[in-house]
Design a protein around this motif. Structure first.
Motif, short mmCIF file in Angstrom:
data_model
loop_
_atom_site.label_atom_id
_atom_site.label_comp_id
_atom_site.label_asym_id
_atom_site.label_seq_id
_atom_site.Cartn_x
_atom_site.Cartn_y
_atom_site.Cartn_z
N LEU A 1 0.84 -1.21 0.00
CA LEU A 1 0.00 0.00 0.00
C LEU A 1 0.87 1.26 0.00
CD1 LEU A 1 -2.80 -1.08 2.49
CD2 LEU A 1 -3.05 -0.73 0.03
N ASN A 2 2.08 1.14 0.54
CA ASN A 2 3.11 2.19 0.44
C ASN A 2 2.62 3.56 0.94
OD1 ASN A 2 5.64 3.18 -0.19
ND2 ASN A 2 5.12 3.62 -2.32
N TYR B 1 -0.31 4.82 1.03
CA TYR B 1 -1.42 5.47 0.33
C TYR B 1 -2.70 5.53 1.17
CZ TYR B 1 -4.83 6.92 -3.02
OH TYR B 1 -5.82 7.63 -3.64
N VAL B 2 -3.00 4.46 1.88
CA VAL B 2 -4.19 4.45 2.73
C VAL B 2 -3.80 4.98 4.11
CG1 VAL B 2 -6.00 3.04 3.77
CG2 VAL B 2 -5.22 2.54 1.45
N VAL B 3 -4.19 6.22 4.38
CA VAL B 3 -3.75 6.88 5.61
C VAL B 3 -4.70 6.51 6.74
CG1 VAL B 3 -3.22 9.07 6.71
CG2 VAL B 3 -2.74 8.76 4.27
N SER B 4 -4.29 5.50 7.51
CA SER B 4 -5.07 5.08 8.66
C SER B 4 -4.11 4.46 9.65
CB SER B 4 -6.12 4.04 8.24
OG SER B 4 -6.62 3.38 9.40
N PRO C 1 -8.64 12.19 0.17
CA PRO C 1 -9.40 11.34 1.09
C PRO C 1 -10.16 12.14 2.15
CG PRO C 1 -7.02 11.14 1.48
CD PRO C 1 -7.20 12.01 0.28
N THR D 1 -8.70 14.95 4.41
CA THR D 1 -7.54 14.65 5.27
C THR D 1 -6.21 14.98 4.57
OG1 THR D 1 -7.61 12.30 4.70
CG2 THR D 1 -8.83 12.99 6.66
N SER D 2 -5.58 13.96 3.96
CA SER D 2 -4.18 14.10 3.55
C SER D 2 -3.98 14.40 2.07
CB SER D 2 -3.45 12.81 3.89
OG SER D 2 -4.04 11.75 3.15
N LEU E 1 -12.77 1.32 7.02
CA LEU E 1 -11.56 1.82 7.65
C LEU E 1 -11.40 3.29 7.25
CD1 LEU E 1 -9.08 0.97 9.26
CD2 LEU E 1 -7.92 0.63 7.08
N VAL E 2 -11.44 3.56 5.97
CA VAL E 2 -11.56 4.93 5.45
C VAL E 2 -12.71 4.87 4.44
CG1 VAL E 2 -9.31 5.97 5.94
CG2 VAL E 2 -9.52 4.44 3.99
N GLU F 1 -10.81 3.10 -2.32
CA GLU F 1 -9.91 3.79 -3.26
C GLU F 1 -9.67 2.80 -4.39
OE1 GLU F 1 -8.76 6.78 -3.28
OE2 GLU F 1 -8.86 7.55 -1.22
N TYR G 1 2.42 6.12 -5.87
CA TYR G 1 2.49 5.21 -4.73
C TYR G 1 2.79 3.77 -5.15
CZ TYR G 1 0.50 8.95 -1.90
OH TYR G 1 0.29 10.14 -1.26
N HIS G 2 2.11 3.29 -6.24
CA HIS G 2 2.17 1.87 -6.58
C HIS G 2 2.67 1.61 -8.00
CE1 HIS G 2 -1.53 2.59 -3.99
NE2 HIS G 2 -0.66 2.07 -3.15
#
Lengths: 299, 299
Positions: free
Chosen positions: A258-259, A261-264, B68, B82-83, B154-155, B158, B179-180
């Protein structure tokens, strides 16, 4: 105290149980999966004899079944197993048979949706709104609870057959799925491990490179699960997960994949509590079926 | 007749609208996305002036926003962006600002969940229980309605960042996702098409091999969407989908990719009605935001 029945209907065995309204099992029996005409009457007999012996009445029965199932309430085949390759079982109406013979309400869902529901009510998913449950063994199946309800839809999820990226230079093995060759199940179920390395998964030592590759495929599938479903927790069960070195490897690789990317915080700092083993362990199936009976999801 | 507000909050423009309770838009305005302190007061002014001019009171406002977003109702940052890398916008509370300035209720969800919800109520998803909506353009985003509710968790999903299988022999292009690299968005968004072929997507003729490759990546992502979510319909919108030769190619390749595994007439014989263009077209975003205001999903 009210009592409820549970049937975990699997391809090799049926686990039948009786539990009270708190989810406490008071009787359990394993019945071999032969043909429907051999197996289903034994299921009926279990509930008849046990309820007589225990002097209880069974209010309703929950069934977590192998599939594919017709889960469209408007379909004439609602609740039936549909196109399974398992001899004798296509078009079998397990809830219809039990309802007729035992004169009580029956609720059916897929084995993995049932297990997900059990973990959601009583296990690793308590107090959450969503989760995904995977069993990784001879087959790979995934169930999901979203906004408190199991996912149905066109049919029901078949998460084992999602796409993963197969690097044929790193892993020239072509995969074992008869439909898609190298989908997730084709590259990562128990038989694929045995076919690729010539050794049964339970005999492979934890230091074997098989487990790094296995963790990679599972992590890439979970990358898609997280980006598509965004579940609040992921639970990994099944025979292959008995290799305990897998879970920490998977957690690390999911984070890497996920690197950021999903900020949680669940992923960036709390992944040990985000990707977990089932709390209900091997009883996830039968307890999930019991949960369907006690708290039928209002779809 | 009651009136409601809609804000489609995008990275380059905000579309503001006022509609009645049947979903009929009676006023609309485009506002450029600059900084929050420049853009949001103009949004407020639109609603103040228009409601005065039309002699109406706006009961509530729905916002479909780029993300997000924090969509956890228990979080202190509930409803905030958020980010985001977009200068000035991290930690912006659009619904909070509009609520304070306009003194009316506000509901927020992702732009793609809003569009999915609009199509669910008024478009290609009418009378269904679940659907997935994708926009495929500069970015790739997916929203989903399951059991009548948008997916959070969770969020939020995406979906553009799910895994597809990248065959580097066939397509040596490494992908544009920061990111990927070669996730779905990295291999199939508009900028990836332009970077790979050196021509803007809108200038590529329908006979160009770019579209076969594009259809393949979209089909493989949809293979995962169908096996993971089992939606009752899939809606494909966005700038890249303006290339009309794509949709028939995608339908064919999804069928080929699933290879008979998902037994449903929607796929085996009715795929032209299963994977479709948005009925609400370019208005899916603003009408979806209006839908959030009129029928706020009860999460």
């Amino acid at each position: 105290m009210e009592h409820f029945g549970a049937v975990e209907a699997g391809g090799t065995k049926f686990i039948c149980g009786i539990g009270d309204e708190t989810g406490n099992l008071i009787a359990e029996q394993r019945i071999e999966t032969l043909s429907p005409t051999e197996t289903l009457p034994k299921v009926v007999l279990f509930f008849q004899e046990k309820s007589k012996e225990l002097k209880i009445r069974i209010k309703s029965i929950g069934i977590g079944s192998f599939g594919p199932l017709d889960l469209n309430p408007l379909s004439p085949a609602y609740g039936h197993i549909t196109s399974t390759p398992k001899t004798g079982w296509p078009n079998t109406d397990i809830p219809g048979f039990l309802r007729d013979q035992l004169n009580c309400a029956c609720t059916i869902d897929t084995d993995v949706n049932a297990a997900a529901y059990g973990e959601y009510l009583w296990g690793a998913g308590r107090n959450l709104g969503s989760l995904v449950y995977f069993t990784i063994g001879t087959g790979i199946g995934g169930g999901a609870i979203i906004n408190g309800l199991p996912i149905h839809g066109l049919v029901h999820p078949e998460m084992g057959h999602c796409i993963v990226d197969h690097d044929e230079k790193e892993d020239p093995f072509s995969g074992v799925c008869p439909y898609h060759s190298d989908c997730f199940e084709g590259l990562a179920n128990g038989p694929s491990i045995q076919a690729r390395w010539g050794i049964k998964p339970e005999e492979l030592p934890s230091s074997h490179p098989a487990w790094d590759l296995e963790a990679r495929y599972i992590a890439r599938a979970l990358h898609s699960i997280i980006t598509i479903l965004s579940p609040q927790r992921i639970i990994l069960g099944g025979g292959v997960m008995q290799q305990l070195s897998l879970l920490p490897k998977i957690r690390l690789l999911v984070k890497e994949s996920l690197n950021g990317y999903v900020v949680s915080a669940a992923i960036t700092s709390g992944i040990d509590g985000y990707i977990v083993a089932p709390v209900l362990g091997k009883q996830a199936g039968v307890l999930g079926s019991l949960a369907l009976a006690i708290h039928p999801p209002e779809l």
